[in-house]
Design an enzyme around this catalytic site. Sequence first.
Site, PDB file in Angstrom:
ATOM      1  N   TYR A  42      -0.624  -5.013  -0.833  1.00 12.68           N
ATOM      2  CA  TYR A  42       0.041  -5.427   0.161  1.00 12.68           C
ATOM      3  C   TYR A  42       0.431  -6.916  -0.215  1.00 12.68           C
ATOM      4  CZ  TYR A  42      -0.806  -1.313   3.112  1.00 12.68           C
ATOM      5  OH  TYR A  42      -1.225  -0.345   3.725  1.00 12.68           O
ATOM      6  N   GLY A 102      12.554   0.728  20.061  1.00 16.19           N
ATOM      7  CA  GLY A 102      13.612   0.645  21.142  1.00 16.19           C
ATOM      8  C   GLY A 102      14.806   0.303  20.420  1.00 16.19           C
TER       9      GLY A 102
END
Length: 352
Positions: free
Chosen positions: A65, A225
């Site tokens: 990462y 959302g």
Amino acid sequence: MATTTQQIIPHVALGNQGLQVSKLGFGCLGLSGGYNDPLPEQDGISVINHAFSKGITFFDTADAYGANGANEILLGKALRQLPREKIQVATKFGVSKGQGSGFTGWTIKGSPDYVRSCCEASLKRLGVEYIDLYYQHRVDTSVPIEDTVGELKKLVEEGKVKYIGLSEASPDTIRRAHAVHPITAVQIEWSMWTRDIEDEIVPLCRELGIGIVTYSPLGRGFFGGKGVLENVSAASSLAFHPRFQAENLDKNKKLFERIESLAKKHECTPAQLALAWVLQQGQDVVPIPGTTKIKNLDQNIGALSVKLSEEEVKEISAVVPIDDVAGGRHFNGLDQSSWIWKFANTPPKVST
């Protein structure tokens, strides 16, 4: 060291080997640019500190990462401000980026000498004496899993690793690995729209006493959302994910609308309902959602307060039939290692 009074999130047993973690973990990938641009270092540290202050003690990273182990370095700096004995650090090895440009030379590795060298490097970047949970990030099919786990067993015996895990492993690999040394956890994608582990992986883990750590429990932000759905930037790695592209995204938005309607019924946000659904899958299931925003982190923690009955879990499952999900779960249909590459147009080189 942080002086903020820590709130309480229930701890659960992850596997049956003795590891206890917060019921909700935190995936650190996004802090180093897994989906969009990385946060400034101090902002990333602040997010980790806030998570701890709210009761999260289980933090997930990997040597792959960020550039040159940036995510482990970031977590290590945050750990210096926190009580190490109260933190469970999970990191991973197995993805070698190679020396070439782009994805040239990138491989999946699992040889014993590579396992050991990665562990030593991660310990140094994290600034810790031991890793609580050490995963093989992806399985190297060119190396017998018995050899890889055999070296991990040695690291456990030396005290450099407390517990070992696998990520995105097949049932056969899990069983063979567990025969060499107990596997504490399997990390794998699981959410309302990614449920292929339910037929074989979940029953096997429960048979063997292995905990289940679920990444992308919010569908890579899909259930976060409408703002996420309507603003997939061309600069984001999600622009390359099949489920966020063109006609697929239009079809999948209908699934979100169904969840949004149910969320109103349960007086919570769609993200909280989606995360609560994962949390309700069992005490042996620990999701590790990630975010770069404090408000989203607080919202995720709020999902722990959303209580669902067995019938309500079934109702939620029914409104997102897996056959209605448009697009595969891997970036551009690539192999299981592909999700960590930002802007992946071509697959990394994988050992065969």
